[in-house]
Design a protein around this motif. Sequence first.
Motif, PDB file in Angstrom:
ATOM      1  N   ARG A 260     -31.405   8.109  14.386  1.00  0.00           N
ATOM      2  CA  ARG A 260     -30.561   7.496  13.344  1.00  0.00           C
ATOM      3  C   ARG A 260     -29.864   8.559  12.500  1.00  0.00           C
ATOM      4  O   ARG A 260     -28.681   8.427  12.163  1.00  0.00           O
ATOM      5  CB  ARG A 260     -31.417   6.589  12.462  1.00  0.00           C
ATOM      6  N   LYS A 261     -30.596   9.625  12.160  1.00  0.00           N
ATOM      7  CA  LYS A 261     -30.008  10.695  11.347  1.00  0.00           C
ATOM      8  C   LYS A 261     -28.896  11.390  12.122  1.00  0.00           C
ATOM      9  O   LYS A 261     -27.824  11.695  11.556  1.00  0.00           O
ATOM     10  CB  LYS A 261     -31.101  11.692  10.975  1.00  0.00           C
ATOM     11  N   LEU A 262     -29.118  11.657  13.406  1.00  0.00           N
ATOM     12  CA  LEU A 262     -28.116  12.311  14.241  1.00  0.00           C
ATOM     13  C   LEU A 262     -26.875  11.443  14.382  1.00  0.00           C
ATOM     14  O   LEU A 262     -25.736  11.936  14.302  1.00  0.00           O
ATOM     15  CB  LEU A 262     -28.719  12.606  15.612  1.00  0.00           C
ATOM     16  N   ALA A 263     -27.081  10.113  14.567  1.00  0.00           N
ATOM     17  CA  ALA A 263     -25.946   9.196  14.688  1.00  0.00           C
ATOM     18  C   ALA A 263     -25.144   9.151  13.388  1.00  0.00           C
ATOM     19  O   ALA A 263     -23.905   9.107  13.410  1.00  0.00           O
ATOM     20  CB  ALA A 263     -26.450   7.805  15.054  1.00  0.00           C
ATOM     21  N   ALA A 264     -25.838   9.173  12.239  1.00  0.00           N
ATOM     22  CA  ALA A 264     -25.155   9.147  10.946  1.00  0.00           C
ATOM     23  C   ALA A 264     -24.333  10.408  10.729  1.00  0.00           C
ATOM     24  O   ALA A 264     -23.203  10.357  10.225  1.00  0.00           O
ATOM     25  CB  ALA A 264     -26.176   8.976   9.824  1.00  0.00           C
ATOM     26  N   GLU A 265     -24.896  11.568  11.136  1.00  0.00           N
ATOM     27  CA  GLU A 265     -24.167  12.829  10.980  1.00  0.00           C
ATOM     28  C   GLU A 265     -22.933  12.865  11.871  1.00  0.00           C
ATOM     29  O   GLU A 265     -21.867  13.340  11.453  1.00  0.00           O
ATOM     30  CB  GLU A 265     -25.098  14.000  11.312  1.00  0.00           C
ATOM     31  N   ARG A 266     -23.060  12.358  13.095  1.00  0.00           N
ATOM     32  CA  ARG A 266     -21.907  12.310  14.000  1.00  0.00           C
ATOM     33  C   ARG A 266     -20.830  11.379  13.466  1.00  0.00           C
ATOM     34  O   ARG A 266     -19.631  11.685  13.564  1.00  0.00           O
ATOM     35  CB  ARG A 266     -22.364  11.865  15.383  1.00  0.00           C
ATOM     36  N   HIS A 267     -21.269  10.247  12.902  1.00  0.00           N
ATOM     37  CA  HIS A 267     -20.303   9.300  12.350  1.00  0.00           C
ATOM     38  C   HIS A 267     -19.565   9.912  11.165  1.00  0.00           C
ATOM     39  O   HIS A 267     -18.332   9.767  11.016  1.00  0.00           O
ATOM     40  CB  HIS A 267     -21.034   8.034  11.916  1.00  0.00           C
ATOM     41  N   ALA A 268     -20.312  10.618  10.303  1.00  0.00           N
ATOM     42  CA  ALA A 268     -19.690  11.262   9.142  1.00  0.00           C
ATOM     43  C   ALA A 268     -18.725  12.362   9.582  1.00  0.00           C
ATOM     44  O   ALA A 268     -17.643  12.536   8.996  1.00  0.00           O
ATOM     45  CB  ALA A 268     -20.775  11.847   8.239  1.00  0.00           C
ATOM     46  N   GLU A 269     -19.093  13.099  10.630  1.00  0.00           N
ATOM     47  CA  GLU A 269     -18.228  14.166  11.142  1.00  0.00           C
ATOM     48  C   GLU A 269     -16.934  13.609  11.729  1.00  0.00           C
ATOM     49  O   GLU A 269     -15.848  14.171  11.543  1.00  0.00           O
ATOM     50  CB  GLU A 269     -18.995  14.957  12.208  1.00  0.00           C
ATOM     51  N   GLN A 270     -17.049  12.450  12.415  1.00  0.00           N
ATOM     52  CA  GLN A 270     -15.857  11.804  12.971  1.00  0.00           C
ATOM     53  C   GLN A 270     -14.936  11.323  11.848  1.00  0.00           C
ATOM     54  O   GLN A 270     -13.709  11.440  11.941  1.00  0.00           O
ATOM     55  CB  GLN A 270     -16.279  10.620  13.841  1.00  0.00           C
ATOM     56  N   ASN A 271     -15.518  10.790  10.782  1.00  0.00           N
ATOM     57  CA  ASN A 271     -14.708  10.331   9.643  1.00  0.00           C
ATOM     58  C   ASN A 271     -13.970  11.493   8.994  1.00  0.00           C
ATOM     59  O   ASN A 271     -12.807  11.365   8.591  1.00  0.00           O
ATOM     60  CB  ASN A 271     -15.600   9.637   8.602  1.00  0.00           C
ATOM     61  N   ARG A 272     -14.635  12.647   8.885  1.00  0.00           N
ATOM     62  CA  ARG A 272     -13.989  13.825   8.275  1.00  0.00           C
ATOM     63  C   ARG A 272     -12.849  14.321   9.154  1.00  0.00           C
ATOM     64  O   ARG A 272     -11.804  14.720   8.674  1.00  0.00           O
ATOM     65  CB  ARG A 272     -15.031  14.933   8.074  1.00  0.00           C
TER      66      ARG A 272
END
Length: 275
Positions: A260-272
């Motif tokens: 879940r943490k890895l998915a959240a970080e990837r999602h945040a990176e895609q948004n940036r």
Amino acid sequence: MADLLTFENLGNLLMLCFLQAVLGFDNLLYISIESQRAPVAHQRAVRFWGIIIAVALRVVLLFAMVHLIGALSEPFYTFDMPGIIEGGVNFATVVFVFGGIFIIYTAVKEISHMLSLDHLGTDVSHKSGKSAFQVVLLIVFMNLIFSFDSVLSAIAITDVFPVLAAAILLSGLAMLLLADGVTRFLEKNRMYEVLGLFILLIVGVVLLGEAGPAAAHAMHDDSLQIKIMGYDLIPMSKTTFYFSVIVLFVVEAIQSGYSRKLAAERHAEQNRSHG
């Protein structure tokens, strides 16, 4: 009736209820997983009738064991091939071997099904390869396999049949109350169903180990201990089993949290990157 209402029988009943609760965990897990193989509309009824019939047959098994414990304990065959296989075989040995192999086969088959490509495109809540009747039969059959160990342990505590029967009925009631909740949890957390199947795999190994000293313990004769290639076939202790279960749950919880943490970080990176 007054003879039953003693502090000794009450203490034995409480001990037996605790024993049934501890030994019934794997049984409840199997019921919850297997019931999902039935058509959705019949799953709750399958759990209800599977447990009711199994508990009734468990009382019958208990009655038979109390009266036939001597005949069932007597070895009917003895292996005498030094260095290959040695030891006695009685009724309990056959039950543990057959039950262990069947549980291992069931767990491996279901795990393989989950890993297959066909399963990935299938909603298991709407498709099942088994009828409600078949699932009820399997639940009843496996309940008897699981209960054999607990019945033998219960008889070692007391031979008062009403006390033993009351403990079995109370454990059946507990399973009825908990089965739906465990099933709903597994449906909402599919990753724990895989975990449950691996626990069942361990249970199968535990049952195979129980077959080793079955005749030796029953007859108090160490020469009947089954040996394979010169090594004793010994059961896994309950402490080791539950420690293994706890470790599996901890590993699954850590892995799920990390995913879940890895998915959240990837999602945040895609948004940036899109921003």
